[in-house]
Design an enzyme around this catalytic site. Structure first.
Site, mmCIF file in Angstrom:
data_model
loop_
_atom_site.group_PDB
_atom_site.id
_atom_site.type_symbol
_atom_site.label_atom_id
_atom_site.label_comp_id
_atom_site.label_asym_id
_atom_site.label_seq_id
_atom_site.Cartn_x
_atom_site.Cartn_y
_atom_site.Cartn_z
ATOM 1 C CB THR A 44 -0.908 -0.005 1.019
ATOM 2 O OG1 THR A 44 -1.689 -1.020 1.161
ATOM 3 C CG2 THR A 44 -1.743 1.379 1.277
ATOM 4 C CG HIS A 47 -0.715 0.660 -4.395
ATOM 5 N ND1 HIS A 47 -0.656 0.350 -5.541
ATOM 6 C CD2 HIS A 47 -0.885 -0.434 -3.743
ATOM 7 C CE1 HIS A 47 -0.880 -1.095 -5.823
ATOM 8 N NE2 HIS A 47 -0.922 -1.534 -4.374
#
Lengths: 347, 347, 347, 347
Positions: A44, A47
C-alpha cells in the site's frame, strides 16, 4: 524532549515522498502517543509513493503513511486506562465506526465506515504516532519490536489460516508474498499436516521452504496438480489459502482443492476473475471465504499467544532493515521485488 | 499356515483370564482377517479381568477381549475392496448400526445400538482378529505398529482436543492417564499456546512434562488456581480438557475455565457430580461438550495425518512392552498404577 | 400380482422415450421393492429425453429414468430390517460409495463415486422401483405421496436454506424454478425476516409470492438493488440463495449481499462465470457455499420434521398432475416453461 | 418542560420502595435522555424490593431500578450521532467495559466488568432515563412500546433459542416464566418442528399453549418422559431450553435430551446441582451452553427483525398493565405468582 520529530510525508498529490521535521503530536482524550521503534513497509505504501490511480482516489495529502509498527507508549490522553507510559505496544490501524451493522455484530474488520491510519489519517512512518486507545494493542515484553511491527500482515495471515480448522489438514498456499509466507509459518505452527507453497518467484519459493513449506512448487514448470494429488492420497488439499490475487493462481488453487474443502481468499485480484463455479465450487461443495483485515481483536489475541510462546519464526521474511530516512531505498527494494518485508527504524 | 492361534480368553463368568489355543477365524462377506502385530491394554480390559459389576452386566463369556490393536491384513472376505493382504491396518472397534438417527446424521460415534469388538464380540487379544471392512483403517506404512495399536485412546484425545478451536489457546488438562497424556501431545502439536497438566500422581506429572505440558501441577500441593491465573493474564484457560472423571478435578477444571471458554469432558465420573452450574457454566457463558469415542471417521483421518507427518511423540506413554502370553502381568501393572500403556505382542 | 409393470424407458441412444411393459424386478439382499405412487419430473429428465450432449456422455440405454418419487414398500430382500411391506417411503437416489474420504467424514452428498438411480441405473418412472435399504426413507403417514415425491428437489432447497443461519435474516432468492420456490417456503417457515424473490418470468414471480416471498422482483424492469437496499436499512441481504445458475443473476445476487453475508450457490452455470471477487467476496468478507444434493440424511430428517408438522405448503409449485403414460406431455410442458413441477402417477 | 420527574426509588438499605419526585437528569457527552413510555418488571426488581441477601450484597441505595423499558429520545449529549429527538428506542442495560478479553473477542455479554443500569446505576422506573449511546437501540416504528419494553427478557429467549440450530428440531422448554414463554414463541417462529413445554403451574401451562407450545406438560402428573419419547420417534428432543433453574427440572430436561443434542441453560439454580454427567452429557455426546444476557448486539438485530416483521405474539405473556405509581401492586402480583409480565407506564 524535543518538540519535533522525523516523519515521512506524502506532501503533494504527485509521485514521491518527503522526509520532514514536523511537530510531535499531543494525545487527545482517549488517545495514546507511541514512540515508534520499528515500522514495516507494505505494498500500500508503494501505491501511495507511486501515486497510482488507487492512491489518487483515496489519499489526501499531506499525510504521514505507515500502518505497520510497534513502539513504546510515550504519553496518554485523558481517560486512557489500559496502557501507561513505557508499555510496549502495537496497534490495529483500521479504526472502525462502532455504529454500523457489522461493527455491532462482531464484524468490525469489515466496518462500513472504516478509517485507516496511515491511509486516511496520519500513520506511523515517524518518530511518534497517535493512536486511539481502542486500537492500541499492549504487547507481551517477550515479543521483539521488529516482529511486533509485522502484526498487521501477520494478522492477515492468522485471520486467513484460522478462519476454519487447520490442524491435521493438507494446505495449499498460492502466492508467497509476505502474507503468504507468514501463512505457511502459522499453518505449520497450528498443526497443518503439510503445507504446499505455490509461487513463480524462485527466491520466494526458497523463503517458503525456510518458513516450513513441505513442498515449494513453481506453477510454471513443476507439475503442481500431479504432485499435490500424489501427496494427498489423490484427494487434493483440504484448505486453499489464496494469497496472490492472480486469476491463474486462483483457478489452479480451486482445482487443487478437494471436494468439501475450504478456500480462504485474501489476495486481491485487480479485476473480475472468470471461474468455473460449477466444477470448482458447486459440485465440489466447497466453502469459500473472503478474508479482509484482522478480527478485532480475536486475531490479536491469537497472534499474541503464538508469538509470546515462541511458535512463529518470522525472521526469514524480514529481508531488509533500514533507517526511516532510507524510505526511498525501501521503495526501490519493494518495486524491484528484491525485498519481502523491509523494517524501518526512526532515529 | 497353522489353523489355530494364541488367544486371551475370558472363559467364565468369574475373575481371571485364560490363555488358549483356538481356531483361527475365517472372514465372512465384508470382513477382514488381520494378523495382530501389537495390541494395547485399556482400563476396560482390567474391568473384564476383575469381573467387576460393570463386566458382570455387560460381558458374555467366552470372549476374546482387546479393542486397541494394529496388524497386517491376512485375508479378506467376499466383497472387500478397500484393503488386501499385506496392508498395514488398525480398526475402529465400535461397530455402529448405521440405521439409527445418530448414525444417519453423522454421529455414528454415539450410535444407539453400538456393538464393541473386544467387549460385545471377540476382539484383538489374539494372533488374529476378524473386523468388518467398514471399520478397518488402512495405515500409512510410516506409522509404527506400536503407535497404531494406540489409535483407539489417541482417537479419544484427538476427538476431545479438536472438538473446538485449540490453536493459540491456553489449555488445562485435568487427569494424566493415557488419554490425558495424549491430549497434551495433540494440543501442543495443534498450536495450543500453553498446556497446563493437573494430576495427583507424581510419575504421571513427569510424563506430562515429557509429552509437552508447559506446567505439570499437583492439585494437592501446588496453588493451581493462582498459578494458572498468573499464566493466563488473570483470565483463566480458554479450554478445559477433563480426562479424570473425578468430581474434585472436574470442579477445579471448571473454576479454571475463563468466561466464554470451552470445557470438553471425556473422563467418566462413576456417580452423579455436584457442580455450581450458575457460576461455572451459566454466568460464565461456557460451552460444555460431552465427548465419547472417536468420530467415524473424521478423527481417524486427523490421527493418520498427525502421525504420518511425525507430529506426535507417543513414546513416553508406552511404559511396558510384553508378550501377549504375559497378559496377567499386564493386569498387575495396570492394577498397581505402575503402567500407563502396556503394548502386547502375540508370538 | 402381475409379473410385469408399466415403465418409461430410454431405450436407444437418441432423442425420445418409450412406454413399455417390463418385468417387475425382485429385491436382492439389502434391497427394497417399492410400488411407485407418485413420481416427479426434473430438468435432468428433459436432458435425457432430448438426448443432449450431457445425456450422451452420461446415460447408457436402456434406462428407466426418474429420481423423484414416493410409494409403498411392496417387498424386501434378505437382511432388510428398517422397513416392511406397506410402509410409505421415498428415497435418496444418490447412492454413495461409503468408502471415499468424503463418505467417511460425513460428506456423502459429495461422494467421489456417487451413482444416481434414474441416471446411472434404473429409477422410478415405472410402477415399481428397486432401492437399496440404506437409501430408503420411511415417511410419516401424515405426508401426502405427492409432496413426498418432491423430497429430492425439496431437499436441495432445505440443504441450501439451512446451510447457515436463516432465522431473523433478510434473504434474496435468485431464480424461481422449483428449487428456488421451495427455498422461499422453507426460509419463511424457518423464521427468515423477509424473502426477496428475483425472477424474470412473471408466472413464476406470481408463484413466488404465493409461496411466501415478501417481494417478487423482475430484474429486467424493477430497480432491484434500490428496493432491496430500502427494505434492509441500506445494508443488503444477509443471505443469498442462488438458484438460477445465470451469470447475471449471480452477479446481481452478490451485489445485493451485505458485507459479512452468506451466499449459498445451488444453481449450476453452464460455463465459467466472471465475478468481481475483490468487491463481491473478499472486501465483503463473504462466505460462499457450493451446495450439491442433500445431506445424507440430516436433510431428510429436516424435511420430514417440516412436512410432518405442516410447516410447508408445496402446492403452488405443483402445476400439473398427469398419468405416467403421459410422460411425453410432461416433457412438452417442461420444455415450454409452462410447468414448474409435474407429478406423474403410474396406473 | 418540567424539571422534575416521577421515579421509583430504592431509597434505603431495607425492604420496600418509595415513589419520589426527582430532578430530570441531563445527558452528558455520548449519552441519551429517553422519555420512558413503558417499563417492565423483572424478578430482579422483586429481589431489590424485598431486600434479600443478593440485593444486600449488590445494591447501593439510593437507586432507581428498572432495566426493561422503551421510550422516545428526549435529548442527546455531545457527540451522539445515531439517534435524535423523537426516535423510538429501547436499550441494552448491560454496560460492558469494552476493554476486557471478552469484550475484545465479541463476548461483551459476559464482560468481566459489566455494570447494569437499574442495578448498579439508575435505571428506567422513572419518567426519564439516561443511557449511553453505545447501548441505545433504535426501534422500528412498527414495534409497539409495550413489546419493546420486553426486549431484555425477549433477548434472553432469542439468545438461548438461536444459540444453535432450531429449524426442524424437536424442542423441550423446562420452566414457563416469561423467558420460557418467549422462548416458545421464538422457537416456533424460527421453524422448530414442535415445542414441548414443561411447567408445574397450570396457569403458565395454559399461556404456554397460547404461545404455541405443541404440548404443555405437568411434570408432577403427566408422564413427561413417555409422552416426549412418543412424540419424537423414541429419540428424545434435539434441543433443551432450560429456563427454570430448578434441579429436578434440569435433570428431567437432560433425560429428555437425545444423544448428540443441545442443552442451552439460562435458568439460574440457587445452589450447586447434582447431575449424572456420565449418562446425561458424556455418553450422550451432548453440547451444553451456559447462556447469559443477550449478544451485543447480534441478538438485538434478531429481535428487531422478528418483531418488525410480525413473527412474535408476546401478548399472552403480558398479564398486567399498571401505572408506574402502582409499583407496589406490581410487586404483590409478582410475589404471588399471579403475574407473568407487568408493564408499567409513567404518567
Amino acid at each position: 524532549m524535543s518538540t519535533t520529530m522525523q516523519a515521512v510525508v506524502k506532501a503533494y498529490a504527485a509521485p514521491g515522498i518527503e522526509l520532514r521535521e514536523v511537530p510531535i503530536p499531543s494525545p487527545g482524550p482517549g488517545e495514546v502517543l507511541v514512540r515508534v521503534e520499528a515500522a514495516s513497509v507494505c505494498g500500500t505504501d508503494l501505491h501511495i509513493f507511486n501515486w497510482d490511480p488507487w492512491a489518487q482516489g483515496r489519499i489526501h495529502p499531506p499525510l504521514i503513511p505507515g500502518h505497520e509498527f510497534a513502539g513504546v507508549v510515550a504519553g496518554v490522553g485523558r481517560g486512557v486506562t489500559t496502557v501507561s507510559e513505557g508499555d510496549p505496544v502495537s496497534a490495529e490501524m483500521h479504526v472502525a465506526c462502532g455504529k454500523c451493522l457489522q461493527c455491532r455484530i462482531g464484524l468490525a474488520h469489515v466496518c462500513q465506515h472504516v478509517r485507516i491510519l496511515g491511509v486516511d489519517a496520519d500513520g506511523a512512518f515517524a518518530s511518534y504516532a497517535i493512536i486511539p486507545e481502542t486500537n492500541i494493542w499492549r504487547l507481551s515484553p517477550s515479543i521483539p519490536h521488529e516482529y511486533a511491527s509485522l502484526l498487521d500482515p501477520l494478522g492477515n495471515a492468522v485471520h486467513t489460516v484460522l478462519a476454519g480448522t487447520i490442524a491435521a489438514k493438507y494446505v495449499a498456499v498460492t502466492g508467497c508474498g509476505a502474507i503468504g509466507l507468514f501463512s505457511i509459518a502459522v499453518a505449520k505452527a497450528c498443526g497443518a499436516a503439510a503445507v504446499f507453497a505455490i509461487e513463480v518467484n524462485a527466491h520466494r519459493r526458497g523463503v517458503a521452504a525456510t518458513m516450513g513449506a513441505d513442498l515449494a512448487l513453481d506453477p510454471a514448470s513443476d507439475n503442481v496438480h500431479e504432485q499435490i494429488l500424489a501427496a494427498t492420497g489423490g484427494n487434493g488439499v483440504d484448505v486453499l489459502l489464496e494469497m496472490s490475487g492472480h486469476p491463474s493462481a486462483m483457478r489452479l488453487g480451486f482445482e487443487l482443492l478437494r471436494t468439501g474443502g475450504r478456500a480462504s481468499l485474501l489476495g486481491i485480484p485487480s479485476r473480475p476473475v472468470e471461474l468455473d463455479f460449477a466444477r470448482d465450487i458447486i459440485f465440489k461443495g466447497a466453502t469459500v471465504q473472503g478474508i479482509n483485515g484482522r478480527k478485532m481483536f480475536e486475531t490479536w489475541f491469537q497472534m499474541e499467544a503464538l508469538l509470546a510462546t515462541g511458535k512463529l519464526n518470522l525472521e526469514p521474511a524480514i529481508t531488509h532493515r533500514l533507517k526511516l530516512s532510507e524510505f526511498p531505498r525501501a521503495m526501490e527494494l519493494l518495486q524491484s521485488g528484491e525485498a519481502i518485508k523491509v523494517v524501518l527504524k526512526p532515529e
